[in-house]
Design a protein around this motif. Structure first.
Motif, mmCIF file in Angstrom:
data_model
loop_
_atom_site.group_PDB
_atom_site.id
_atom_site.type_symbol
_atom_site.label_atom_id
_atom_site.label_comp_id
_atom_site.label_asym_id
_atom_site.label_seq_id
_atom_site.Cartn_x
_atom_site.Cartn_y
_atom_site.Cartn_z
ATOM 1 N N UNK A 16 0.843 -1.186 0.000
ATOM 2 C CA UNK A 16 0.000 0.000 0.000
ATOM 3 C C UNK A 16 0.884 1.243 0.000
ATOM 4 N N UNK A 17 0.292 2.400 0.177
ATOM 5 C CA UNK A 17 1.050 3.658 0.113
ATOM 6 C C UNK A 17 2.007 3.825 1.282
ATOM 7 N N UNK A 18 1.777 3.072 2.368
ATOM 8 C CA UNK A 18 2.685 3.118 3.527
ATOM 9 C C UNK A 18 3.731 2.010 3.465
ATOM 10 N N UNK A 36 -1.409 -7.963 0.958
ATOM 11 C CA UNK A 36 -1.976 -9.304 1.045
ATOM 12 C C UNK A 36 -1.169 -10.186 2.005
ATOM 13 N N UNK A 37 -1.896 -11.084 2.668
ATOM 14 C CA UNK A 37 -1.232 -12.104 3.490
ATOM 15 C C UNK A 37 -1.491 -13.510 2.949
ATOM 16 N N UNK A 46 -11.817 -9.492 1.363
ATOM 17 C CA UNK A 46 -11.675 -9.190 -0.059
ATOM 18 C C UNK A 46 -11.024 -7.821 -0.159
ATOM 19 N N UNK A 47 -9.949 -7.734 -0.930
ATOM 20 C CA UNK A 47 -9.152 -6.509 -1.005
ATOM 21 C C UNK A 47 -9.174 -5.999 -2.442
ATOM 22 N N UNK A 48 -9.569 -4.739 -2.610
ATOM 23 C CA UNK A 48 -9.660 -4.148 -3.951
ATOM 24 C C UNK A 48 -8.686 -2.982 -4.083
ATOM 25 N N UNK A 49 -8.015 -2.932 -5.238
ATOM 26 C CA UNK A 49 -7.175 -1.789 -5.595
ATOM 27 C C UNK A 49 -7.654 -1.274 -6.948
ATOM 28 N N UNK A 83 -3.624 1.206 -6.222
ATOM 29 C CA UNK A 83 -3.842 1.930 -4.963
ATOM 30 C C UNK A 83 -5.047 1.345 -4.250
ATOM 31 N N UNK A 84 -4.871 1.059 -2.954
ATOM 32 C CA UNK A 84 -5.932 0.402 -2.183
ATOM 33 C C UNK A 84 -7.219 1.216 -2.230
#
Length: 529
Positions: free
Chosen positions: A404-406, A411-412, A435-438, A443-444
């Motif tokens: 991510x930006x930091x 993802x794990x 569920x992870x969307x970019x 970008x998250x």
């Protein structure tokens, strides 16, 4: 004469002329007629003529009367004016118009009516399923709410015990403080009494000296009296105060969630038995599926084969591969799969040959999907690292998504991936249970972790409306999000889904869901939002 059955069925309705049992009915004159009176009635002149009907079927007859000539029945239909007309109207108002037989128009309309009625009748089955579920819920409603009340009561009793224990503890502390306070005050009382007694004794000695002329006694007395200090400070002990703690009772005690719609019951249209064998460790059978342009479905399971089925469950092709079909997609009309041990993404050619599209280096490929730009997105894993990589069809790395930006890992346990119609890249993470969307730039954008705390996402896809569709393996339901990640609904089936894992959209409002443990692929109809 009327038969016994007829007269009984008509409850002895009488002829309007001779009072005999009725057999016929004149539609224009609205009179009942027996067999003998029909001829007499027809000879009578009437402006609109006479139409004699069988009395038993008089209510079934629904004629189409001409708007211009109400006494005439329509036998034609003016397509130009979109109106039913009688024979008299044809040469008068509709001479040069496009005319058809009324029967043809009725046939056309009844066909459309039948089509819509069939649609409604088919939805009746779904309504009946939901009715059964509703009745079942109603029957168990009292028991359910009693259980919730018991939970609240149990929590209340628990807090009462804790409160009583706390009250008793504070009482003991106050009793100990009182004992200590009494001891201190008794000691202080004794000290004050002793000091006062000494001061009184000194005062008595002073009184004696005032009557004396013994200078030596006076000189000796002065150092002694000077040693007596005049107290400027006196000890005081404050009473203990009870500090009332502020408690967010709702947070500490708990609260009841508002009534909300948990899931909708969807209809299963058909079922395909894929025939994949079960694994020894997890009893897994069906892993993934992908729909083709001609509306057939490739399926991968717990053997080294990919199978192509049509919607009726007929198998059209079976191709041997070097690893189980856990991650598949359709790319350029051909089925593509991840070969995890070989660290490669491979394709089945038109001739059925296995072709290596590209290698993934020292990373293991997992979920795979084709994009609108004709690229391939692949979830990759290495040790405890996970990322999503965009490849061209010939294996050139175009994009890597990992942080991510930091600079924290996104993802794990990246498992399955899809690209939505707005170019979002959406991944299921089994370890995060999310569920992870970019967005297209990586970008998250959002994270969805379910709505009831028992969310275990497996596969993921999207439909033409941009709805995100997620299989919930443990919750045995399907979650729907809109394109921005907002929760829309969950759907279940009347017969619970057994470990739903694979999913693909087969057409508008229909999807195929694969049950991991049974190996069944169920075609499910759902409402598009």
């Amino acid at each position: 004469m009327a038969s016994e059955d007829t007269t009984q069925g008509q409850n002895f309705v009488e002829c309007s002329i001779c009072r005999e049992p009725v057999l016929f009915f004149c539609r224009q004159c609205k009179v009942n007629l027996c067999g003998s009176c029909v001829a007499v009635h027809v000879r009578a002149r009437a402006r609109n003529g006479h139409t004699i009907l069988d009395f038993a079927s008089k209510d079934d007859y629904d004629p189409c009367l001409c708007e211009s000539h109400p006494e005439k029945e329509c036998s034609f239909y003016c397509i130009t004016c979109d109106v039913a007309i009688c024979l008299v109207c044809v040469p008068i108002k509709h001479r040069s118009h496009d005319i058809s037989e009324l029967a043809d128009k009725i046939k056309e309309l009844l066909k459309e009516i039948a089509k819509e009625n069939n649609r409604l009748q088919s939805s009746k089955h779904e309504l009946e399923i939901n009715l059964d579920c509703t009745v079942e819920l109603l029957s168990s409603l009292s028991e359910f709410y009693k259980e919730r009340k018991d939970e609240v009561s149990a929590k209340g009793e628990e807090l009462h015990r804790e409160i009583n224990q706390t009250v008793e503890k504070l009482h003991r502390e106050l009793d100990d403080m009182q004992t200590e306070h009494e001891t201190l005050l008794e000691k202080q009382k004794k000290e004050f009494e002793e000091k006062i007694e000494k001061i009184n004794e000194t005062n008595r000695n002073v009184t004696k000296l005032q009557k004396s002329h013994d200078v030596k006694k006076m000189q000796t007395f002065i150092p002694g009296i000077q040693k007596h200090e005049t107290p400027s400070e006196f000890p005081q002990y404050s009473f203990p105060k009870f500090h009332v703690g502020k408690i967010d009772l709702q947070t500490y005690f708990g609260y009841v969630e508002k009534l909300q719609q948990e899931a909708k019951v969807a209809a299963v249209i058909s079922v395909i038995d894929t025939g994949f064998p079960a694994s020894e460790e997890y009893q897994s059978r069906l892993y993934d599926m992908a729909v083709t342009d001609d509306n057939r479905v490739w399926m991968g399971g717990n053997d080294r084969k990919l199978k192509l089925f049509d919607m009726q469950g007929n198998i059209h092709k079976s191709v041997s591969i070097s690893w189980k079909g856990m991650y598949i997609c359709v790319h350029n009309k051909q089925v593509v799969y991840s070969d995890k041990p070989d660290k490669a993404v491979k394709m089945i050619s038109v001739t059925g040959d296995v072709i290596t599209l590209f290698k993934t280096g020292d990373w293991y490929p997992r979920g795979v999907t084709s994009t609108s730009a004709n690229d391939i997105l692949v979830c990759l894993s290495k040790d405890d690292q996970f990322k999503v990589v965009r490849y061209s069809s010939n294996g050139i790395v175009l994009q890597e998504i990992q942080y991510d930006l930091q600079r924290q890992p996104l993802y794990t346990d990246a498992t399955y991936v899809t690209e939505n119609i707005n170019d979002d890249i959406i991944v299921t993470d089994l370890t995060k249970k999310a569920v992870i969307a970019v967005d297209r730039q990586g970008i998250h954008k959002y994270t969805y972790s379910g709505n009831n705390g028992n969310f275990f996402p497996c596969s993921i896809t999207n439909d033409k409306s941009g709805n995100v569709i997620i299989t919930d393996y443990r919750g045995e339901k399907i979650h729907f999000l809109d394109r921005d990640g907002k929760f829309l609904k969950c759907i279940v089936t009347k017969e619970s889904l057994k470990g739903p894992r694979a999913v693909c959209v087969v057409c508008h409002g229909e999807m195929m869901v694969g049950e991991k443990t049974t190996g069944l692929a169920k075609r499910i109809k759902y409402d598009v939002q």
